[in-house]
Write a protein that holds these residues in place. Structure first.
Motif, PDB file in Angstrom:
ATOM      1  N   SER A  67      -6.317  62.331  74.393  1.00 42.02           N
ATOM      2  CA  SER A  67      -5.424  62.641  75.509  1.00 42.02           C
ATOM      3  C   SER A  67      -6.150  62.560  76.839  1.00 42.02           C
ATOM      4  CB  SER A  67      -4.834  64.040  75.326  1.00 42.02           C
ATOM      5  OG  SER A  67      -5.865  65.005  75.301  1.00 42.02           O
ATOM      6  N   ARG A  68      -7.146  61.700  76.915  1.00 39.17           N
ATOM      7  CA  ARG A  68      -7.914  61.617  78.159  1.00 39.17           C
ATOM      8  C   ARG A  68      -7.053  61.105  79.309  1.00 39.17           C
ATOM      9  NH1 ARG A  68     -12.021  56.486  77.803  1.00 39.17           N
ATOM     10  NH2 ARG A  68     -10.446  54.935  77.383  1.00 39.17           N
ATOM     11  N   GLU A  69      -7.507  61.402  80.495  1.00 38.64           N
ATOM     12  CA  GLU A  69      -6.809  60.943  81.688  1.00 38.64           C
ATOM     13  C   GLU A  69      -7.213  59.510  81.995  1.00 38.64           C
ATOM     14  OE1 GLU A  69      -6.688  62.144  86.352  1.00 38.64           O
ATOM     15  OE2 GLU A  69      -6.867  63.743  84.883  1.00 38.64           O
ATOM     16  N   HIS A  70      -6.245  58.702  82.348  1.00 40.00           N
ATOM     17  CA  HIS A  70      -6.503  57.314  82.735  1.00 40.00           C
ATOM     18  C   HIS A  70      -6.788  57.259  84.225  1.00 40.00           C
ATOM     19  CE1 HIS A  70      -5.194  55.809  78.887  1.00 40.00           C
ATOM     20  NE2 HIS A  70      -4.107  56.520  78.984  1.00 40.00           N
ATOM     21  N   PRO A  71      -7.695  56.399  84.665  1.00 42.59           N
ATOM     22  CA  PRO A  71      -7.967  56.267  86.100  1.00 42.59           C
ATOM     23  C   PRO A  71      -6.681  55.915  86.853  1.00 42.59           C
ATOM     24  CG  PRO A  71      -9.523  54.981  84.815  1.00 42.59           C
ATOM     25  CD  PRO A  71      -8.475  55.472  83.863  1.00 42.59           C
ATOM     26  N   GLY A  72      -6.417  56.644  87.907  1.00 37.96           N
ATOM     27  CA  GLY A  72      -5.251  56.369  88.730  1.00 37.96           C
ATOM     28  C   GLY A  72      -3.938  56.680  88.055  1.00 37.96           C
ATOM     29  N   ARG A 133       1.849  43.575  68.321  1.00 38.78           N
ATOM     30  CA  ARG A 133       2.365  44.883  67.891  1.00 38.78           C
ATOM     31  C   ARG A 133       3.360  45.467  68.896  1.00 38.78           C
ATOM     32  NH1 ARG A 133       1.413  47.321  62.942  1.00 38.78           N
ATOM     33  NH2 ARG A 133       2.952  48.536  64.022  1.00 38.78           N
ATOM     34  N   GLY A 134       3.732  44.686  69.917  1.00 41.39           N
ATOM     35  CA  GLY A 134       4.779  45.099  70.848  1.00 41.39           C
ATOM     36  C   GLY A 134       4.300  45.760  72.130  1.00 41.39           C
ATOM     37  N   PHE A 135       2.996  45.759  72.380  1.00 42.26           N
ATOM     38  CA  PHE A 135       2.471  46.330  73.617  1.00 42.26           C
ATOM     39  C   PHE A 135       2.587  45.296  74.742  1.00 42.26           C
ATOM     40  CE2 PHE A 135       0.597  49.018  70.450  1.00 42.26           C
ATOM     41  CZ  PHE A 135       0.388  50.245  71.069  1.00 42.26           C
ATOM     42  N   ALA A 136       2.814  45.788  75.961  1.00 40.65           N
ATOM     43  CA  ALA A 136       2.908  44.928  77.139  1.00 40.65           C
ATOM     44  C   ALA A 136       1.890  45.395  78.175  1.00 40.65           C
ATOM     45  CB  ALA A 136       4.314  44.978  77.727  1.00 40.65           C
ATOM     46  N   GLU A 137       1.296  44.445  78.865  1.00 41.00           N
ATOM     47  CA  GLU A 137       0.289  44.758  79.877  1.00 41.00           C
ATOM     48  C   GLU A 137       0.925  45.503  81.048  1.00 41.00           C
ATOM     49  OE1 GLU A 137      -2.543  42.317  82.956  1.00 41.00           O
ATOM     50  OE2 GLU A 137      -2.264  41.451  80.953  1.00 41.00           O
ATOM     51  N   ILE A 138       0.278  46.620  81.459  1.00 42.21           N
ATOM     52  CA  ILE A 138       0.780  47.371  82.611  1.00 42.21           C
ATOM     53  C   ILE A 138      -0.273  47.535  83.709  1.00 42.21           C
ATOM     54  CG2 ILE A 138       2.471  48.674  81.249  1.00 42.21           C
ATOM     55  CD1 ILE A 138       0.379  51.089  81.746  1.00 42.21           C
ATOM     56  N   TRP A 139      -1.533  47.267  83.394  1.00 40.12           N
ATOM     57  CA  TRP A 139      -2.599  47.450  84.382  1.00 40.12           C
ATOM     58  C   TRP A 139      -3.772  46.570  84.015  1.00 40.12           C
ATOM     59  CZ3 TRP A 139      -7.600  49.450  83.647  1.00 40.12           C
ATOM     60  CH2 TRP A 139      -8.311  49.763  84.823  1.00 40.12           C
ATOM     61  N   ARG A 140      -4.409  46.035  85.040  1.00 40.01           N
ATOM     62  CA  ARG A 140      -5.616  45.233  84.865  1.00 40.01           C
ATOM     63  C   ARG A 140      -6.539  45.642  85.998  1.00 40.01           C
ATOM     64  NH1 ARG A 140      -7.003  40.146  82.312  1.00 40.01           N
ATOM     65  NH2 ARG A 140      -4.995  40.197  81.251  1.00 40.01           N
ATOM     66  N   GLY A 141      -7.766  46.018  85.651  1.00 36.36           N
ATOM     67  CA  GLY A 141      -8.697  46.449  86.682  1.00 36.36           C
ATOM     68  C   GLY A 141     -10.064  46.750  86.103  1.00 36.36           C
ATOM     69  N   THR A 142     -10.816  47.540  86.831  1.00 35.56           N
ATOM     70  CA  THR A 142     -12.168  47.890  86.436  1.00 35.56           C
ATOM     71  C   THR A 142     -12.235  49.387  86.178  1.00 35.56           C
ATOM     72  OG1 THR A 142     -13.016  46.109  87.790  1.00 35.56           O
ATOM     73  CG2 THR A 142     -14.592  47.770  87.120  1.00 35.56           C
ATOM     74  N   ASP A 143     -12.936  49.748  85.114  1.00 38.01           N
ATOM     75  CA  ASP A 143     -13.075  51.142  84.718  1.00 38.01           C
ATOM     76  C   ASP A 143     -14.530  51.356  84.298  1.00 38.01           C
ATOM     77  OD1 ASP A 143     -12.453  53.746  84.006  1.00 38.01           O
ATOM     78  OD2 ASP A 143     -11.368  53.201  82.190  1.00 38.01           O
ATOM     79  N   PHE A 144     -15.089  52.512  84.623  1.00 46.42           N
ATOM     80  CA  PHE A 144     -16.458  52.805  84.230  1.00 46.42           C
ATOM     81  C   PHE A 144     -16.496  53.135  82.741  1.00 46.42           C
ATOM     82  CE2 PHE A 144     -20.117  55.621  83.575  1.00 46.42           C
ATOM     83  CZ  PHE A 144     -21.121  54.782  84.052  1.00 46.42           C
ATOM     84  N   ALA A 145     -17.383  52.481  82.011  1.00 44.66           N
ATOM     85  CA  ALA A 145     -17.566  52.707  80.577  1.00 44.66           C
ATOM     86  C   ALA A 145     -18.856  53.500  80.382  1.00 44.66           C
ATOM     87  CB  ALA A 145     -17.633  51.383  79.832  1.00 44.66           C
ATOM     88  N   PRO A 146     -18.761  54.807  80.093  1.00 44.25           N
ATOM     89  CA  PRO A 146     -19.962  55.634  79.954  1.00 44.25           C
ATOM     90  C   PRO A 146     -20.936  55.121  78.896  1.00 44.25           C
ATOM     91  CG  PRO A 146     -18.011  57.013  80.055  1.00 44.25           C
ATOM     92  CD  PRO A 146     -17.541  55.593  79.935  1.00 44.25           C
ATOM     93  N   SER A 147     -20.425  54.624  77.768  1.00 47.25           N
ATOM     94  CA  SER A 147     -21.331  54.161  76.709  1.00 47.25           C
ATOM     95  C   SER A 147     -22.121  52.931  77.145  1.00 47.25           C
ATOM     96  CB  SER A 147     -20.562  53.867  75.426  1.00 47.25           C
ATOM     97  OG  SER A 147     -19.633  52.829  75.636  1.00 47.25           O
ATOM     98  N   LEU A 148     -21.555  52.152  78.064  1.00 45.93           N
ATOM     99  CA  LEU A 148     -22.246  50.967  78.563  1.00 45.93           C
ATOM    100  C   LEU A 148     -23.073  51.281  79.801  1.00 45.93           C
ATOM    101  CD1 LEU A 148     -19.308  48.401  78.311  1.00 45.93           C
ATOM    102  CD2 LEU A 148     -21.138  48.779  76.658  1.00 45.93           C
ATOM    103  N   GLY A 149     -22.647  52.293  80.529  1.00 41.55           N
ATOM    104  CA  GLY A 149     -23.320  52.633  81.775  1.00 41.55           C
ATOM    105  C   GLY A 149     -23.007  51.655  82.893  1.00 41.55           C
ATOM    106  N   LEU A 150     -21.843  51.014  82.803  1.00 41.99           N
ATOM    107  CA  LEU A 150     -21.451  50.065  83.838  1.00 41.99           C
ATOM    108  C   LEU A 150     -19.935  49.944  83.903  1.00 41.99           C
ATOM    109  CD1 LEU A 150     -20.677  47.308  82.055  1.00 41.99           C
ATOM    110  CD2 LEU A 150     -23.130  47.082  82.034  1.00 41.99           C
ATOM    111  N   ASN A 151     -19.465  49.303  84.971  1.00 45.58           N
ATOM    112  CA  ASN A 151     -18.035  49.042  85.101  1.00 45.58           C
ATOM    113  C   ASN A 151     -17.655  47.897  84.188  1.00 45.58           C
ATOM    114  OD1 ASN A 151     -17.303  51.018  87.016  1.00 45.58           O
ATOM    115  ND2 ASN A 151     -18.197  49.781  88.641  1.00 45.58           N
ATOM    116  N   GLN A 152     -16.438  47.982  83.660  1.00 45.29           N
ATOM    117  CA  GLN A 152     -15.970  47.000  82.697  1.00 45.29           C
ATOM    118  C   GLN A 152     -14.562  46.570  83.090  1.00 45.29           C
ATOM    119  OE1 GLN A 152     -15.630  48.702  78.762  1.00 45.29           O
ATOM    120  NE2 GLN A 152     -15.773  46.713  77.777  1.00 45.29           N
ATOM    121  N   ALA A 153     -14.295  45.269  83.052  1.00 47.04           N
ATOM    122  CA  ALA A 153     -12.950  44.757  83.296  1.00 47.04           C
ATOM    123  C   ALA A 153     -12.078  45.155  82.106  1.00 47.04           C
ATOM    124  CB  ALA A 153     -12.981  43.248  83.476  1.00 47.04           C
ATOM    125  N   LYS A 154     -10.963  45.825  82.380  1.00 45.16           N
ATOM    126  CA  LYS A 154     -10.114  46.347  81.318  1.00 45.16           C
ATOM    127  C   LYS A 154      -8.665  45.928  81.526  1.00 45.16           C
ATOM    128  CE  LYS A 154     -11.458  49.582  78.898  1.00 45.16           C
ATOM    129  NZ  LYS A 154     -11.975  49.737  77.584  1.00 45.16           N
TER     130      LYS A 154
END
Length: 162
Positions: A67-72, A133-154
């Motif tokens: 149930s984590r919060e999504h950026p924005g 599986r019926g999912f539709a794209e609603i957002w495209r952007g950059t998010d920080f990935a803690p396990s990678l230690g960098l921003n990731q295009a998501k």
């Protein structure tokens, strides 16, 4: 997920991540080590609901939702599928689809109105699966990935749950 499943869950997550190669453009050994440690830490003390997929008594994949919060975005309930990882030799055989299906069933039983999921923007196999599986794209952007230690295009996708 049983406590005894932790090592297998961590191994499958790491092997699936490593085999994907969407990360080749920013690959570094320290990132690989961080990711492997992140899978081990998560599997030993998951902070999400984890479901494993079995074939012939062996774990062949797993998924998680939280149930984590999504950026924005607003904080959500348990409508977020945070992980789908399938052992490389089981990919393309319906395991990921079955895991998503299990989460959708649980979400519908909980009367959640929507399911959401994310993927690396270059992971076409995952994005194709989610769209099938019926999912539709609603957002495209950059998010920080803690396990990678960098921003990731998501890419974030959603599916209405009638």
């Amino acid at each position: 997920m049983a406590v005894s499943d932790a090592e297998a869950v961590a191994r499958i997550g790491f092997e699936a991540w490593k085999s994907n190669r969407v990360h080749q453009s920013w690959y570094a050994e320290d990132i690989e080590t961080r990711v492997e440690e992140s899978f081990l830490t998560f599997a030993r003390r998951p902070d999400a609901e984890v479901v494993v997929a079995l074939a012939a008594g062996e774990i062949v994949g797993w998924g998680a939702r939280d149930s984590r919060e999504h950026p924005g975005d607003r904080a959500r309930g348990w409508d977020y599928i945070s992980d789908i990882w399938v052992a490389p030799h089981w990919q393309g055989k319906g395991v990921g689809s079955a895991l998503i299906g299990e989460f959708i069933i649980r979400m519908r039983l909980e009367n959640l109105g929507v399911a959401s999921i994310e993927a690396d923007a270059s992971n076409q196999a995952a994005l194709s699966l989610y769209k099938r599986r019926g999912f539709a794209e609603i957002w495209r952007g950059t998010d920080f990935a803690p396990s990678l230690g960098l921003n990731q295009a998501k890419v974030r996708l959603e599916k209405a749950l009638p």
